[in-house]
Design a protein around this motif. Structure first.
Motif, PDB file in Angstrom:
ATOM      1  N   ARG A 139     -13.513  12.276  -4.515  1.00 32.31           N
ATOM      2  CA  ARG A 139     -13.627  10.785  -4.782  1.00 32.31           C
ATOM      3  C   ARG A 139     -12.653  10.393  -5.902  1.00 32.31           C
ATOM      4  NH1 ARG A 139     -17.184   6.521  -3.271  1.00 32.31           N
ATOM      5  NH2 ARG A 139     -17.002   4.871  -4.725  1.00 32.31           N
ATOM      6  N   PRO A 140     -12.426  10.919  -7.007  1.00 34.66           N
ATOM      7  CA  PRO A 140     -11.645  10.566  -8.236  1.00 34.66           C
ATOM      8  C   PRO A 140     -10.099  10.570  -7.813  1.00 34.66           C
ATOM      9  CG  PRO A 140     -13.369  12.086  -8.692  1.00 34.66           C
ATOM     10  CD  PRO A 140     -13.406  12.162  -7.590  1.00 34.66           C
ATOM     11  N   SER A 141      -9.859  11.604  -6.790  1.00 32.51           N
ATOM     12  CA  SER A 141      -8.445  11.757  -6.410  1.00 32.51           C
ATOM     13  C   SER A 141      -8.084  10.469  -5.583  1.00 32.51           C
ATOM     14  CB  SER A 141      -8.305  12.950  -5.379  1.00 32.51           C
ATOM     15  OG  SER A 141      -8.322  13.970  -6.337  1.00 32.51           O
ATOM     16  N   LEU A 142      -9.192  10.172  -4.811  1.00 26.14           N
ATOM     17  CA  LEU A 142      -8.705   8.816  -3.772  1.00 26.14           C
ATOM     18  C   LEU A 142      -8.727   7.631  -4.566  1.00 26.14           C
ATOM     19  CD1 LEU A 142     -11.676  10.038  -0.916  1.00 26.14           C
ATOM     20  CD2 LEU A 142      -9.188  10.077  -0.809  1.00 26.14           C
ATOM     21  N   GLU A 143      -9.752   7.624  -5.388  1.00 25.04           N
ATOM     22  CA  GLU A 143      -9.554   6.596  -6.491  1.00 25.04           C
ATOM     23  C   GLU A 143      -8.107   6.221  -6.969  1.00 25.04           C
ATOM     24  OE1 GLU A 143     -12.926   6.811  -9.106  1.00 25.04           O
ATOM     25  OE2 GLU A 143     -14.274   6.042  -7.602  1.00 25.04           O
ATOM     26  N   LYS A 144      -7.537   7.342  -7.480  1.00 25.17           N
ATOM     27  CA  LYS A 144      -6.355   7.484  -8.101  1.00 25.17           C
ATOM     28  C   LYS A 144      -5.332   7.052  -7.089  1.00 25.17           C
ATOM     29  CE  LYS A 144      -3.393  10.304 -10.969  1.00 25.17           C
ATOM     30  NZ  LYS A 144      -2.341   9.121 -10.948  1.00 25.17           N
ATOM     31  N   PHE A 145      -5.403   7.911  -5.999  1.00 19.91           N
ATOM     32  CA  PHE A 145      -4.333   7.537  -4.838  1.00 19.91           C
ATOM     33  C   PHE A 145      -4.298   6.103  -4.620  1.00 19.91           C
ATOM     34  CE2 PHE A 145      -3.707   6.969  -0.399  1.00 19.91           C
ATOM     35  CZ  PHE A 145      -2.493   7.385  -0.252  1.00 19.91           C
ATOM     36  N   CYS A 146      -5.368   5.405  -4.285  1.00 18.46           N
ATOM     37  CA  CYS A 146      -5.370   3.891  -3.845  1.00 18.46           C
ATOM     38  C   CYS A 146      -4.796   3.241  -4.794  1.00 18.46           C
ATOM     39  CB  CYS A 146      -6.879   3.529  -3.458  1.00 18.46           C
ATOM     40  SG  CYS A 146      -7.335   4.252  -1.879  1.00 18.46           S
ATOM     41  N   ALA A 147      -5.238   3.450  -6.134  1.00 17.87           N
ATOM     42  CA  ALA A 147      -4.661   2.723  -7.326  1.00 17.87           C
ATOM     43  C   ALA A 147      -3.059   2.673  -7.394  1.00 17.87           C
ATOM     44  CB  ALA A 147      -5.193   3.193  -8.618  1.00 17.87           C
ATOM     45  N   ASP A 148      -2.673   4.183  -7.314  1.00 22.09           N
ATOM     46  CA  ASP A 148      -1.408   4.394  -7.241  1.00 22.09           C
ATOM     47  C   ASP A 148      -0.420   3.774  -6.301  1.00 22.09           C
ATOM     48  OD1 ASP A 148      -1.916   5.685  -9.511  1.00 22.09           O
ATOM     49  OD2 ASP A 148      -1.443   7.568  -8.764  1.00 22.09           O
ATOM     50  N   THR A 149      -1.126   3.958  -5.010  1.00 18.42           N
ATOM     51  CA  THR A 149      -0.392   3.147  -3.713  1.00 18.42           C
ATOM     52  C   THR A 149      -0.292   1.687  -3.712  1.00 18.42           C
ATOM     53  OG1 THR A 149      -1.317   4.940  -2.404  1.00 18.42           O
ATOM     54  CG2 THR A 149      -0.666   3.106  -1.205  1.00 18.42           C
ATOM     55  N   PHE A 150      -1.535   1.177  -4.401  1.00 15.07           N
ATOM     56  CA  PHE A 150      -1.552  -0.218  -4.641  1.00 15.07           C
ATOM     57  C   PHE A 150      -0.304  -0.680  -5.451  1.00 15.07           C
ATOM     58  CE2 PHE A 150      -4.610  -3.990  -4.979  1.00 15.07           C
ATOM     59  CZ  PHE A 150      -4.112  -4.676  -4.262  1.00 15.07           C
ATOM     60  N   GLU A 151      -0.188   0.020  -6.564  1.00 14.50           N
ATOM     61  CA  GLU A 151       0.825  -0.558  -7.477  1.00 14.50           C
ATOM     62  C   GLU A 151       2.268  -0.156  -7.115  1.00 14.50           C
ATOM     63  OE1 GLU A 151       0.432  -2.247 -10.608  1.00 14.50           O
ATOM     64  OE2 GLU A 151      -1.878  -2.095  -9.962  1.00 14.50           O
ATOM     65  N   ALA A 152       2.271   0.874  -6.370  1.00 14.88           N
ATOM     66  CA  ALA A 152       3.690   1.209  -5.641  1.00 14.88           C
ATOM     67  C   ALA A 152       4.049   0.047  -4.634  1.00 14.88           C
ATOM     68  CB  ALA A 152       3.661   2.502  -5.057  1.00 14.88           C
ATOM     69  N   MET A 153       2.971  -0.437  -3.892  1.00 15.10           N
ATOM     70  CA  MET A 153       3.204  -1.447  -2.842  1.00 15.10           C
ATOM     71  C   MET A 153       3.677  -2.774  -3.689  1.00 15.10           C
ATOM     72  SD  MET A 153       0.752  -0.499   0.122  1.00 15.10           S
ATOM     73  CE  MET A 153       1.660  -1.687   1.372  1.00 15.10           C
ATOM     74  N   LYS A 154       2.784  -2.990  -4.822  1.00 15.82           N
ATOM     75  CA  LYS A 154       3.425  -4.312  -5.449  1.00 15.82           C
ATOM     76  C   LYS A 154       4.527  -4.327  -6.140  1.00 15.82           C
ATOM     77  CE  LYS A 154      -1.405  -4.966  -7.085  1.00 15.82           C
ATOM     78  NZ  LYS A 154      -2.314  -4.940  -8.579  1.00 15.82           N
ATOM     79  N   ALA A 155       5.004  -3.003  -6.308  1.00 18.91           N
ATOM     80  CA  ALA A 155       6.439  -2.774  -7.180  1.00 18.91           C
ATOM     81  C   ALA A 155       7.438  -2.911  -5.909  1.00 18.91           C
ATOM     82  CB  ALA A 155       6.460  -1.907  -7.923  1.00 18.91           C
ATOM     83  N   SER A 156       7.413  -2.165  -4.828  1.00 19.19           N
ATOM     84  CA  SER A 156       8.574  -1.741  -4.021  1.00 19.19           C
ATOM     85  C   SER A 156       8.533  -1.721  -2.358  1.00 19.19           C
ATOM     86  CB  SER A 156       8.947  -0.334  -4.344  1.00 19.19           C
ATOM     87  OG  SER A 156       8.087   0.591  -3.992  1.00 19.19           O
ATOM     88  N   SER A 157       7.285  -2.469  -1.925  1.00 24.95           N
ATOM     89  CA  SER A 157       7.246  -2.592  -0.465  1.00 24.95           C
ATOM     90  C   SER A 157       7.999  -3.675  -0.234  1.00 24.95           C
ATOM     91  CB  SER A 157       5.722  -2.425  -0.356  1.00 24.95           C
ATOM     92  OG  SER A 157       5.247  -3.491  -0.348  1.00 24.95           O
ATOM     93  N   GLU A 158       7.951  -3.771   1.148  1.00 33.39           N
ATOM     94  CA  GLU A 158       8.676  -5.088   1.974  1.00 33.39           C
ATOM     95  C   GLU A 158       7.864  -6.165   1.829  1.00 33.39           C
ATOM     96  OE1 GLU A 158      10.585  -4.552   5.941  1.00 33.39           O
ATOM     97  OE2 GLU A 158       9.142  -3.057   5.864  1.00 33.39           O
ATOM     98  N   ILE A 159       6.546  -6.161   1.239  1.00 28.98           N
ATOM     99  CA  ILE A 159       5.646  -7.024   1.103  1.00 28.98           C
ATOM    100  C   ILE A 159       5.139  -7.123  -0.189  1.00 28.98           C
ATOM    101  CG2 ILE A 159       4.652  -7.328   3.583  1.00 28.98           C
ATOM    102  CD1 ILE A 159       2.286  -5.443   2.988  1.00 28.98           C
ATOM    103  N   LYS A 160       5.871  -6.860  -1.298  1.00 30.99           N
ATOM    104  CA  LYS A 160       5.595  -6.589  -2.492  1.00 30.99           C
ATOM    105  C   LYS A 160       5.120  -7.930  -3.339  1.00 30.99           C
ATOM    106  CE  LYS A 160      10.155  -6.897  -4.132  1.00 30.99           C
ATOM    107  NZ  LYS A 160      11.462  -5.894  -4.734  1.00 30.99           N
ATOM    108  N   ALA A 161       5.534  -8.959  -2.838  1.00 31.27           N
ATOM    109  CA  ALA A 161       5.263 -10.348  -3.346  1.00 31.27           C
ATOM    110  C   ALA A 161       3.695 -10.688  -2.731  1.00 31.27           C
ATOM    111  CB  ALA A 161       6.095 -11.482  -2.923  1.00 31.27           C
ATOM    112  N   CYS A 162       3.635 -10.375  -1.664  1.00 30.74           N
ATOM    113  CA  CYS A 162       2.197 -10.739  -1.048  1.00 30.74           C
ATOM    114  C   CYS A 162       1.112  -9.817  -1.890  1.00 30.74           C
ATOM    115  CB  CYS A 162       1.963 -10.748   0.351  1.00 30.74           C
ATOM    116  SG  CYS A 162       0.612 -10.893   1.050  1.00 30.74           S
ATOM    117  N   MET A 163       1.369  -8.490  -1.948  1.00 32.03           N
ATOM    118  CA  MET A 163       0.545  -7.410  -2.265  1.00 32.03           C
ATOM    119  C   MET A 163       0.102  -7.639  -3.717  1.00 32.03           C
ATOM    120  SD  MET A 163      -0.388  -5.402  -0.197  1.00 32.03           S
ATOM    121  CE  MET A 163      -1.083  -3.959  -0.804  1.00 32.03           C
ATOM    122  N   ALA A 164       1.203  -8.295  -4.670  1.00 27.28           N
ATOM    123  CA  ALA A 164       0.965  -8.553  -6.028  1.00 27.28           C
ATOM    124  C   ALA A 164      -0.054 -10.022  -6.190  1.00 27.28           C
ATOM    125  CB  ALA A 164       2.601  -8.616  -6.798  1.00 27.28           C
ATOM    126  N   LYS A 165      -0.132 -10.630  -5.350  1.00 26.67           N
ATOM    127  CA  LYS A 165      -1.038 -11.821  -5.501  1.00 26.67           C
ATOM    128  C   LYS A 165      -2.274 -11.643  -6.283  1.00 26.67           C
ATOM    129  CE  LYS A 165       1.188 -14.454  -1.918  1.00 26.67           C
ATOM    130  NZ  LYS A 165       0.817 -15.213  -0.615  1.00 26.67           N
TER     131      LYS A 165
END
Length: 97
Positions: free
Chosen positions: A71-97
């Motif tokens: 569970r702690p690894s999954l929480e960190k993974f999701c948090a890190d993935t979310f931040e990465a998607m906000k910063a550099s994905s094709e949908i970063k503007a939407c993800m950062a809302k």
């Protein structure tokens, strides 16, 4: 750990617009919900495969969420993935809302 890597690939490369059941991990649920909402902005190529991969990734998260060792690894993974998607994905503007 293999499931975590697969989920990262799924989240960064898919284009689904479907309902994903909760995982029981708040940050992962937020990530999946936001991704689902924003994914309509991605190119629609290979949508069937993308939907399948997203559902499988969510299922993997749900299956592992009850494991106190993972569970702690999954929480960190999701948090890190979310931040990465906000910063550099094709949908970063939407993800950062």
């Amino acid at each position: 750990m293999k499931h975590l890597i697969s989920l990262a690939a799924v989240l960064l490369c898919t284009t689904p617009a479907l309902a994903v059941d909760p995982t029981g991990i708040p940050i992962c649920d937020t990530l999946l919900k936001r991704y689902e909402e924003c994914s309509v902005e991605l190119p629609r190529a290979n949508i069937h495969a993308a939907q399948k991969e997203l559902l499988e990734g969510a299922m993997s998260l749900r299956a592992n969420a009850a494991n106190p060792e993972l569970r702690p690894s999954l929480e960190k993974f999701c948090a890190d993935t979310f931040e990465a998607m906000k910063a550099s994905s094709e949908i970063k503007a939407c993800m950062a809302k």
